[in-house]
Write a protein that holds these residues in place. Structure first.
Motif, PDB file in Angstrom:
ATOM      1  N   LEU A 415      32.046  10.644  91.646  1.00  0.00           N
ATOM      2  CA  LEU A 415      31.363  11.971  92.502  1.00  0.00           C
ATOM      3  C   LEU A 415      31.235  13.142  91.830  1.00  0.00           C
ATOM      4  O   LEU A 415      30.442  13.983  92.017  1.00  0.00           O
ATOM      5  N   LEU A 416      32.167  13.362  91.003  1.00  0.00           N
ATOM      6  CA  LEU A 416      32.250  14.437  90.005  1.00  0.00           C
ATOM      7  C   LEU A 416      31.010  14.655  89.261  1.00  0.00           C
ATOM      8  O   LEU A 416      30.905  15.761  88.795  1.00  0.00           O
ATOM      9  N   GLY A 425      33.572  16.104  82.867  1.00  0.00           N
ATOM     10  CA  GLY A 425      34.417  16.034  81.654  1.00  0.00           C
ATOM     11  C   GLY A 425      35.809  16.114  81.679  1.00  0.00           C
ATOM     12  O   GLY A 425      36.566  15.916  80.933  1.00  0.00           O
ATOM     13  N   ALA A 426      36.299  16.593  83.189  1.00  0.00           N
ATOM     14  CA  ALA A 426      37.661  16.737  83.283  1.00  0.00           C
ATOM     15  C   ALA A 426      38.501  15.147  83.211  1.00  0.00           C
ATOM     16  O   ALA A 426      39.568  15.516  82.856  1.00  0.00           O
ATOM     17  N   LEU A 427      37.737  14.326  83.447  1.00  0.00           N
ATOM     18  CA  LEU A 427      38.202  13.144  83.470  1.00  0.00           C
ATOM     19  C   LEU A 427      38.886  12.406  82.151  1.00  0.00           C
ATOM     20  O   LEU A 427      39.844  11.941  81.932  1.00  0.00           O
ATOM     21  N   PHE A 428      38.126  13.190  80.862  1.00  0.00           N
ATOM     22  CA  PHE A 428      38.428  12.887  79.787  1.00  0.00           C
ATOM     23  C   PHE A 428      39.887  13.470  79.309  1.00  0.00           C
ATOM     24  O   PHE A 428      40.770  12.845  78.822  1.00  0.00           O
ATOM     25  N   SER A 429      39.839  14.789  79.756  1.00  0.00           N
ATOM     26  CA  SER A 429      41.208  15.373  79.563  1.00  0.00           C
ATOM     27  C   SER A 429      42.421  14.871  80.353  1.00  0.00           C
ATOM     28  O   SER A 429      43.613  14.747  79.774  1.00  0.00           O
ATOM     29  N   ILE A 430      41.946  14.567  81.521  1.00  0.00           N
ATOM     30  CA  ILE A 430      42.930  13.880  82.324  1.00  0.00           C
ATOM     31  C   ILE A 430      43.622  12.616  81.650  1.00  0.00           C
ATOM     32  O   ILE A 430      44.763  12.477  81.593  1.00  0.00           O
ATOM     33  N   GLY A 431      42.803  11.792  81.211  1.00  0.00           N
ATOM     34  CA  GLY A 431      43.150  10.542  80.782  1.00  0.00           C
ATOM     35  C   GLY A 431      44.064  10.635  79.419  1.00  0.00           C
ATOM     36  O   GLY A 431      45.110  10.074  79.243  1.00  0.00           O
ATOM     37  N   GLY A 432      43.829  11.772  78.494  1.00  0.00           N
ATOM     38  CA  GLY A 432      44.817  12.135  77.378  1.00  0.00           C
ATOM     39  C   GLY A 432      46.028  12.546  78.081  1.00  0.00           C
ATOM     40  O   GLY A 432      47.068  11.970  77.483  1.00  0.00           O
ATOM     41  N   ILE A 433      46.044  13.964  78.815  1.00  0.00           N
ATOM     42  CA  ILE A 433      47.197  14.478  79.152  1.00  0.00           C
ATOM     43  C   ILE A 433      48.287  13.490  80.016  1.00  0.00           C
ATOM     44  O   ILE A 433      49.462  13.494  79.809  1.00  0.00           O
ATOM     45  N   ALA A 434      47.627  12.776  81.176  1.00  0.00           N
ATOM     46  CA  ALA A 434      48.374  11.872  81.974  1.00  0.00           C
ATOM     47  C   ALA A 434      48.920  10.827  81.285  1.00  0.00           C
ATOM     48  O   ALA A 434      50.279  10.618  81.309  1.00  0.00           O
ATOM     49  N   LEU A 503      44.086  21.677  86.838  1.00  0.00           N
ATOM     50  CA  LEU A 503      44.166  21.260  88.263  1.00  0.00           C
ATOM     51  C   LEU A 503      44.031  20.041  88.811  1.00  0.00           C
ATOM     52  O   LEU A 503      44.742  19.569  89.744  1.00  0.00           O
ATOM     53  N   VAL A 504      43.123  19.378  88.022  1.00  0.00           N
ATOM     54  CA  VAL A 504      42.669  17.905  88.293  1.00  0.00           C
ATOM     55  C   VAL A 504      43.988  17.035  88.200  1.00  0.00           C
ATOM     56  O   VAL A 504      44.171  16.212  88.909  1.00  0.00           O
ATOM     57  N   TRP A 505      44.577  17.275  87.023  1.00  0.00           N
ATOM     58  CA  TRP A 505      45.985  16.662  86.777  1.00  0.00           C
ATOM     59  C   TRP A 505      47.057  17.286  87.395  1.00  0.00           C
ATOM     60  O   TRP A 505      47.861  16.376  88.099  1.00  0.00           O
ATOM     61  N   GLY A 506      47.099  18.418  87.331  1.00  0.00           N
ATOM     62  CA  GLY A 506      48.360  19.025  87.988  1.00  0.00           C
ATOM     63  C   GLY A 506      48.487  19.162  89.120  1.00  0.00           C
ATOM     64  O   GLY A 506      49.720  18.869  89.755  1.00  0.00           O
TER      65      GLY A 506
END
Length: 569
Positions: A415-416, A425-434, A503-506
């Motif tokens: 839904l983002l 696009g935050a999903l891409f960074s989340i996948g990497g950092i998480a 924010l989205v991961w943290g």
């Protein structure tokens, strides 16, 4: 657990345990041994020694496990999805140098993970390793943080891939009809449809899942090779290739940061692309000869993926002519824009079609891997309603409920898309950092707290293990803040250009940490043993263990006694 061959002494009414297996690092207390009333093969002895029952069919081999992880890697669709983070941050020099530098350290992380996998081949993977290796008082908390971070990374993988896949499909439609401009709702609905298909396939039996992923991975590799050959052979540019000086030495910095930071920011694409090599760890309970085949699959995935990915970077870097035009095309998909820039229309459309099919296979692999992680954590009651998510379907013998849960959550996360490109696009960074935070915690514990007391499996790095692991952990510590940087600063930074990764991961990680402090520490103790073992009363059990086998395996024997009798309540 000691390694070695078990010898049985017939005793009336005895329940015998055969624990002859390669060394493992187990959650079971020192000197504790599991027991069972049936003969076990080598793989079952290993998983039982780790404290778990054998619940899956072991129908994955080294090749099929590699196929799943290579599908999750999905080099061609991954590169197509993350061109903005490589070429868009630092140009061609950032692409080729960034990939090389990042891959060196990513290999360190992968090899250290493979060493852990050999010693603890269980679906819980890094979560289990964190619990076992951390100091006793901190084991449950280390497992809690590792597990949640890894799970967040896993469940965002398939939605981000399927979103990119939907965008490429609609970009192909725009190429056919230039008047057509996809809307966010259309992208979302197509992404949802793809997620439903991947969920249905992942609910099938292990044999069929392995077969589907084998076909997909084979196609992935062929499509990648075809693309690497077809672009330089078919480019219509004049001149056909850029000079090496321009490719390797010209940094086109499109960020507000210095060149060095811009190159570090290009690592986002590399990290996201290369975050799927942990899949063999999570599939190890379905793999035969797991404590050797699974770590080999991890290293093979990272090595082959890293080399072939760099070749693709070089091909694109030498042929692209206008980076700004690629990044700002009306198609809304940089890979499609690049192909149209350097190739004839029909050839560009054909290569985009290969990328789309490869992306479908990648999303499928991500869904399978994520479902195994959800199952493993639910087995240890990490989630609300865990009793439903840890159920194994009696017909398919796969965690169907976990697959469906991940599918529903993925559809909700997509839904983002309706909030714009920056939000999704935050999903891409989340996948990497998480993922990389989860990778680093057990590796750091093994390097800095356990050291040489770590009990190696049959696949290990020898005396170089701590040094290789240390370099991998240092890389992760450097990259965590870099992954949270926006591309612009100051007055240029607006909400739609903000990097929302922090924010989205943290935010979820802060919430699960508060949950731990307030409540979870009272009931969560880490991996839960679900196999009968020596701390439970038994009629009579005789276990004669060969200490010499430990010495042959390069390990210090844990007990001078050759006969161990289980304790009873």
């Amino acid at each position: 657990m000691s390694a070695g061959e078990s010898h049985k002494t017939p005793l009336k009414g005895s329940v015998y345990t055969d624990i002859s297996h390669d060394p493992v690092t187990s959650i079971l207390p020192e000197g504790d041994v599991p027991y069972t009333d049936h003969a076990m093969d080598a793989d079952e002895r290993v998983i039982v020694a780790l404290g778990y029952k054998q619940e899956f069919k072991r129908e994955f081999s080294l090749w099929t496990t590699f196929c799943v992880s290579f599908s999750v890697l999905g080099l061609l669709p991954s590169f197509a999805s993350t061109m903005y983070y490589g070429m868009g941050y630092a140009g061609t020099a950032g692409m080729v140098w960034g990939w090389l530098i990042a891959m060196f350290f990513i290999q360190c992380v992968a090899m250290s993970m493979a060493e852990l996998c050999s010693a603890m081949p269980t679906s819980g993977g890094l979560y289990y390793a964190a619990a076992v290796l951390a100091p006793p008082k901190y084991g449950p908390f280390a497992a809690w943080i590792t597990g949640w971070s890894n799970w967040i990374g896993q469940i965002t993988a398939a939605p981000s891939v399927d979103y990119s896949l939907a965008a490429m499909i609609l970009a192909a439609a725009s190429m056919q009809n230039p008047d057509y401009v996809p809307t966010n709702w259309q992208v979302y609905l197509l992404t949802t449809f793809i997620m439903i298909i991947h969920t249905a396939i992942s609910c099938m039996s292990t044999r069929w899942v392995a077969r589907v992923n084998s076909w997909g991975s084979t196609f992935n590799m062929l499509a990648l090779i075809i693309t690497i050959i077809a672009i330089p052979a078919g480019t219509s540019n004049e001149p056909r290739f850029s000079s090496s000086k321009e490719v390797w030495g010209t940094i086109t910095n499109l960020t507000d940061f210095p060149n060095g930071v811009a190159i570090l920011m290009t690592f986002v694409g590399v990290i996201w692309t290369m975050s799927g090599y942990d899949s063999p760890f999570h599939l190890s309970e379905e793999c035969s000869n797991a404590n050797i085949a699974s770590p080999r699959a991890i290293v093979l995935t990272s090595g082959v993926g890293g080399l072939m990915g760099w070749f693709l970077q070089l091909v694109v870097a030498y042929t692209v002519t206008d980076i700004n035009a690629v990044m700002n095309s009306d198609l809304g998909q940089p890979w499609a824009s690049y192909l149209l820039q350097v190739m004839p229309y029909k050839t560009a459309l054909a290569l985009l079609s290969l990328t789309i099919i490869s992306g479908f296979s990648m999303g499928q692999g991500c869904m399978v891997a994520a479902s195994r992680v959800t199952y493993a954590y639910a087995r240890d009651d990490c989630f609300p309603l865990s009793k439903y998510w840890k159920m194994v379907n009696p017909y398919t013998q796969t965690p169907v409920n976990s697959v469906i849960l991940n599918g529903v959550m993925g559809i909700l996360m997509c839904l983002l898309i309706l909030a714009g490109d920056t939000a999704i696009g935050a999903l891409f960074s989340i996948g990497g950092i998480a993922q990389f935070v989860a990778f680093a915690i057990p590796i750091a514990t093994r390097v800095f707290f356990v050291g040489h007391r770590f009990r190696k499996g049959p696949w290990h790095l020898g005396p170089f293990g701590p040094y290789i692991g240390g370099m991998g952990v240092a890389f992760v510590l450097l990259m965590v803040p870099v992954l949270c940087l926006p591309s612009v600063t100051g007055s240029n930074l607006t909400p739609d250009l903000m990097n929302w990764t922090c924010l989205v991961w943290g935010a979820p990680m802060v919430m699960v940490t508060i949950w731990w402090v307030v409540d979870a520490h009272k009931w969560f103790t880490g991996p839960k043993v679900n196999v009968e073992h020596a701390i439970h009363a038994v009629s009579t059990t005789a276990i004669i263990d060969s200490v010499g086998a430990d010495e042959d395996a390069g390990q210090e024997p844990e007990d001078d006694a050759s006969i161990k009798a289980p304790s009873t309540k």
